[in-house]
Each structure stands twice: as C-alpha cells, then as structure tokens.
Scaffold this motif. Structure first.
Motif, mmCIF file in Angstrom:
data_model
loop_
_atom_site.group_PDB
_atom_site.id
_atom_site.type_symbol
_atom_site.label_atom_id
_atom_site.label_comp_id
_atom_site.label_asym_id
_atom_site.label_seq_id
_atom_site.Cartn_x
_atom_site.Cartn_y
_atom_site.Cartn_z
ATOM 1 N N PRO A 18 49.754 45.559 46.125
ATOM 2 C CA PRO A 18 48.852 45.162 45.035
ATOM 3 C C PRO A 18 49.463 44.055 44.174
ATOM 4 O O PRO A 18 50.650 44.062 43.874
ATOM 5 C CB PRO A 18 48.673 46.453 44.232
ATOM 6 C CG PRO A 18 48.963 47.545 45.207
ATOM 7 C CD PRO A 18 50.013 46.997 46.134
ATOM 8 N N GLY A 85 42.512 45.080 42.023
ATOM 9 C CA GLY A 85 43.180 44.206 42.972
ATOM 10 C C GLY A 85 42.187 43.291 43.656
ATOM 11 O O GLY A 85 41.013 43.638 43.802
ATOM 12 N N THR A 124 39.282 38.576 42.041
ATOM 13 C CA THR A 124 39.999 39.739 41.529
ATOM 14 C C THR A 124 39.125 40.983 41.582
ATOM 15 O O THR A 124 39.566 42.062 41.958
ATOM 16 C CB THR A 124 40.469 39.491 40.091
ATOM 17 O OG1 THR A 124 41.258 38.303 40.072
ATOM 18 C CG2 THR A 124 41.292 40.659 39.584
#
Length: 314
Positions: A18, A85, A124
């Motif tokens: 991550p 993430g 994102t």
C-alpha cells in the motif's frame, strides 16, 4: 502506442505494498472513506499487463452489487479493502447503475486520457456515491481496452457504508446481485380456491390455483394448505388446524399453478377450507449503524380471516 516499460512500472506500484498518502500522486481519500470501509467487496482481481486480442475488447465483467444511497451513506472504488489505496485500469472502467424504479445510466472512467498518456494514470479512490440514484441501486463494472495495445488492472474494491453485504438478503432466496428490481415491488397475482369435498376414498379433497401475472419480487413464495376448524366442547375458541399442505415454493414468474390436496376426514360434521398463502419481503431501508438492509415481510392468504369454511360430514 504506449511504452510497455512505463505501464509495467505503473502496475508494479499499484499491486505492490500500500502507498502511504504522502507518497501517492493524488490526495488521500477522506477520513469518511476509510472509516466506513466495511463491508468491502472485490470488483476485480489484479491482472498483469498483457497484449489485447482485439482493440476495444472487454476483458472483465463484475457481478452485480447492491449499493444504497442516502444522506448518511457513501461508497468508493479503490485498490484496497479499506478504501485507502490507488487503483488503475488499462484503459477504461465502465460503471452501469440501475435504480429501484428502473432508471439506468452508464459512467465511463478513462485512465489514459483518450490514449494520450504514456501509461494509465492511477486514481487514489473514486467516489461512486455521486452517480447513484436515491435508495437502492444495482451496480456492475466492466473493464475495457481502448488503445489497442495492452490490457490490465490492479485489484479493485467497492467499499463503504452504502455497500450491501449479500448475507443480508440470503434469507429471502434472492440472488444478492438482483436487489434493485428483486425486492422492491409486490408480486402481481390472483389466488382462487374451490370448496373442499369428500372424495371416493372418504377423504377431504381441496383444490386451489394461483394465476401469476408477474412475480416481480424475487423473494415471493406460495404455499397451499388444507385446513379444518377445531373448537372447544362449547363450539367456541375455534382455530384452524392444518391437515395437509405443500412446502413453500418459489412463486412462478408467470402463468398458473394448480394444486389439489387430500387429508383425513374427521368423524361427524366439521368445517374445512383450502387456502393459498403468498409471502414476500420488501426493502424498507438501510440500517444506519450497520450495512444491511431492513426488510418488511408480507403475507397474504386467500381466503383470509375466517372466510371460506364449508361443513362436510364423514
């Protein structure tokens, strides 16, 4: 044509450990996304970069997901279960949304800016909520090539307080993906019964039918019941007692379902009737404290109340 090396680098970032908010190119998702990340359902597993067979091919289709939209819910796409993430698709993500009243829209997310970038640009997270209709939605996803060179994607998860856990409707018998059209409406049908009689074997025989215009509700079931009336010695405090019945079964999608039942005939003169029972569940809302649907269960009997009795002698 894109440079394969750059695309490979992009995917190495996404499917690896991550990325911290500080290291990500785009801003971190809001705290509300991370805090409300359960339940989280996987939309697609990571697919390493590979050549496309044909330009414009769809290389992944997700199942249908149920997502609720209200003033207190949210839903996000991201690369991790906690909505914290990045994720990426080479090249397009197509989101198809169906509302509970049949409204329908498609939303296209282009990660390559019409093939002008050297490699697809990760996001994102993606706020799905803003495209949803109010109430219950059915949402599916397709991943598609656009540029005609290579295809691939990172892990993709649908997370948030509006995402419905499929376990919340398993008791209805409905497919978890068929929420929007499946458990909103009421079935359209007509039930009819015939007066019971004593047949040649000196047994009580009753018949009934249900004529279905449209099942509409995927949870709808039907059951046929043959009953006798039992009272106390003074003829009061009477109640129905089942002497024969079918198992509950899925209401037909349309057409007529006929049923004949037989049961023991009680000695003397007693009351008997044949009944049709139809049950279904309807969505009334989303629990604000947990991501599960609240259901209202309906039951209709024909005849209802204390109607339909006929006296027979054995």
């Amino acid at each position: 044509m894109r440079r394969t090396a750059l695309l490979t680098m992009a995917f190495a970032v996404i499917v690896g450990p991550p990325i911290s908010p500080a290291a990500a190119a785009a801003p971190a998702p809001p705290a509300s996304a991370r805090a409300a990340a359960l339940p989280s359902l996987q939309v697609a597993s990571a697919l390493a970069s590979t050549r496309v067979g044909q330009q414009g091919e769809t290389f992944h289709r997700s199942p249908e997901f149920a997502v609720w939209r209200s003033g207190v819910t949210n839903s996000f796409l991201s690369g991790f279960r906690d909505a914290n993430g990045p994720f990426v698709v080479d090249d397009l993500l197509i989101m198809t949304i169906t509302g509970s009243k049949g409204q329908r829209k498609s939303v296209k997310i282009d990660f390559g800016n019409k093939c002008t970038l050297p490699a697809p640009r990760p996001r994102t997270f993606l706020d799905v909520n803003k495209w949803l209709y109010s109430g219950l939605n059915t949402v599916s996803f397709a991943l598609r090539d656009q540029c005609g060179d290579i295809k691939g994607n990172s892990n993709i998860f649908l997370s948030g307080a509006g995402v419905i856990d499929p376990a919340s409707v398993r008791s209805t018998g409905c497919s978890p993906g068929k929420f929007a059209g499946g458990i909103i409406g009421s079935p359209a049908y007509v039930a009819s019964t015939h007066e019971p009689k004593v047949n040649g074997q000196r047994r009580i025989e009753g018949s009934a039918a249900v004529s279905v215009v449209s099942r509409i509700n995927c949870s709808a079931t039907v059951q046929f019941v043959l009953e006798t009336k039992v009272c106390n010695r003074f003829g009061h405090l009477c109640k129905a007692r089942t002497i024969a019945r079918t198992d509950k079964e899925r209401l037909p999608s349309s057409g007529v379902r006929n049923q004949t039942l037989t049961g023991a005939c009680r000695k003397g003169v007693d009351s008997y009737r044949m009944r049709v029972r139809v049950d279904w569940a309807q969505v009334v809302g989303l629990n604000d404290k947990a991501a599960f649907l609240e259901l209202d269960h309906h039951s209709e009997n024909e005849p209802d109340g204390d109607r339909g009795w006929v006296k027979l002698s054995c």
